[in-house]
Design a protein around this motif. Structure first.
Motif, PDB file in Angstrom:
ATOM      1  N   GLN A 198      12.687  91.803  84.032  1.00 28.40           N
ATOM      2  CA  GLN A 198      12.267  92.677  85.125  1.00 28.40           C
ATOM      3  C   GLN A 198      11.895  94.063  84.613  1.00 28.40           C
ATOM      4  N   VAL A 199      12.669  94.572  83.651  1.00 22.51           N
ATOM      5  CA  VAL A 199      12.347  95.873  83.052  1.00 22.51           C
ATOM      6  C   VAL A 199      10.991  95.812  82.352  1.00 22.51           C
ATOM      7  N   ALA A 200      10.732  94.711  81.647  1.00 21.61           N
ATOM      8  CA  ALA A 200       9.453  94.559  80.942  1.00 21.61           C
ATOM      9  C   ALA A 200       8.279  94.547  81.937  1.00 21.61           C
ATOM     10  N   LYS A 201       8.468  93.893  83.075  1.00 24.59           N
ATOM     11  CA  LYS A 201       7.406  93.864  84.087  1.00 24.59           C
ATOM     12  C   LYS A 201       7.169  95.254  84.666  1.00 24.59           C
ATOM     13  N   LEU A 202       8.255  95.988  84.921  1.00 23.34           N
ATOM     14  CA  LEU A 202       8.109  97.346  85.438  1.00 23.34           C
ATOM     15  C   LEU A 202       7.445  98.255  84.411  1.00 23.34           C
ATOM     16  N   GLU A 203       7.832  98.096  83.154  1.00 27.14           N
ATOM     17  CA  GLU A 203       7.206  98.894  82.095  1.00 27.14           C
ATOM     18  C   GLU A 203       5.710  98.610  82.017  1.00 27.14           C
ATOM     19  N   HIS A 204       5.343  97.342  82.175  1.00 23.58           N
ATOM     20  CA  HIS A 204       3.918  96.978  82.185  1.00 23.58           C
ATOM     21  C   HIS A 204       3.209  97.629  83.372  1.00 23.58           C
ATOM     22  N   SER A 205       3.872  97.647  84.536  1.00 28.05           N
ATOM     23  CA  SER A 205       3.290  98.296  85.718  1.00 28.05           C
ATOM     24  C   SER A 205       3.099  99.788  85.472  1.00 28.05           C
ATOM     25  N   TYR A 206       4.097 100.419  84.848  1.00 29.37           N
ATOM     26  CA  TYR A 206       3.988 101.843  84.529  1.00 29.37           C
ATOM     27  C   TYR A 206       2.817 102.097  83.580  1.00 29.37           C
ATOM     28  N   ALA A 207       2.717 101.270  82.543  1.00 27.98           N
ATOM     29  CA  ALA A 207       1.650 101.458  81.556  1.00 27.98           C
ATOM     30  C   ALA A 207       0.272 101.240  82.175  1.00 27.98           C
TER      31      ALA A 207
END
Length: 227
Positions: A198-207
């Motif tokens: 979930q953190v990786a998906k959020l980080e991708h959204s941020y990027a």
């Protein structure tokens, strides 16, 4: 034959066996606490991303959106914080270096990357603890098992005539440590992987947001430079 409950086996265990079980139970309670808290934090972060991006892409003027965000700057998270940091730096650099759009965009991108790193770091809080629990709990349980078996066989060797009834409680006591170790480790590993994803998906959204926002600011910076 009297049946022994898990509580009876715990109460009859050696001091070290009790310590091992208590440690594992504390680790299990702590990991479940972290799991619940992190799940709530990540769920809110996902909702905040979706809500802010809907507002961002609604056609609102960026200066107006910045003023809205600035009014609650102490409670910003996720893409809101990235937007706030980026637009604030862009406006400052554009006033001072309007003739050098490359420098403006470089500074703006740096400010947003720093903001994104801090947001991701916040999302990852306590996840290493879950990884630690998942890694070491089985070994702590195994240590308790080995100690319990050894303790049972030492007691068995002190009598002349050994029976299964004499050794069974000690073996059962030792296996409880392994069971509790797995009880602590398995949820920690499962949720560590789930929350990390979930953190990786959020980080991708941020990027992704940062790249899209940078493109908008890039066009503004070079359009102003050409005027």
């Amino acid at each position: 034959m009297t049946e022994l409950s898990i509580l009876d086996l715990f109460l009859q265990a050696s001091l070290l066996g009790k310590v091992v079980v208590i440690i594992l139970m504390c680790m299990s309670v702590a990991s479940w606490t972290m799991i619940i808290k992190r799940s709530q934090v990540l769920s809110r972060a996902k909702s905040n991303v979706e809500r802010f991006e809907d507002r961002f892409w609604s056609g609102v003027d960026l200066s107006q959106l910045y003023q809205e965000v600035e009014a609650r700057k102490d409670s910003l998270t996720g893409t809101e914080q990235i937007f706030h940091a980026g637009f604030k730096e862009f406006a400052r650099l554009h006033r001072n270096n309007g003739k050098a759009p490359e420098a403006v965009m470089e500074g703006t991108g740096r400010a947003m990357r720093v903001a994104m790193s801090r947001e991701v770091e916040e999302l990852e809080t306590n996840l290493p603890f879950l990884a630690t629990v998942g890694s070491i709990s089985p070994y702590i349980g195994l240590f308790g098992t080995v100690w319990g078996v050894m303790h049972a066989f030492i007691a068995l060797g002190a009598v002349k005539q050994a029976t299964l009834a004499m050794v069974a409680p000690g073996i059962a006591e030792s296996l409880i440590a392994t069971a509790i170790g797995l009880f602590a480790a398995i949820p920690a590993v499962i949720f560590f992987n789930k929350l990390t994803n979930q953190v990786a998906k959020l980080e991708h959204s941020y990027a992704t947001f940062m790249d899209e926002f940078s493109s908008i600011l890039h066009r503004q910076a070079f359009a102003a430079h050409q005027e």
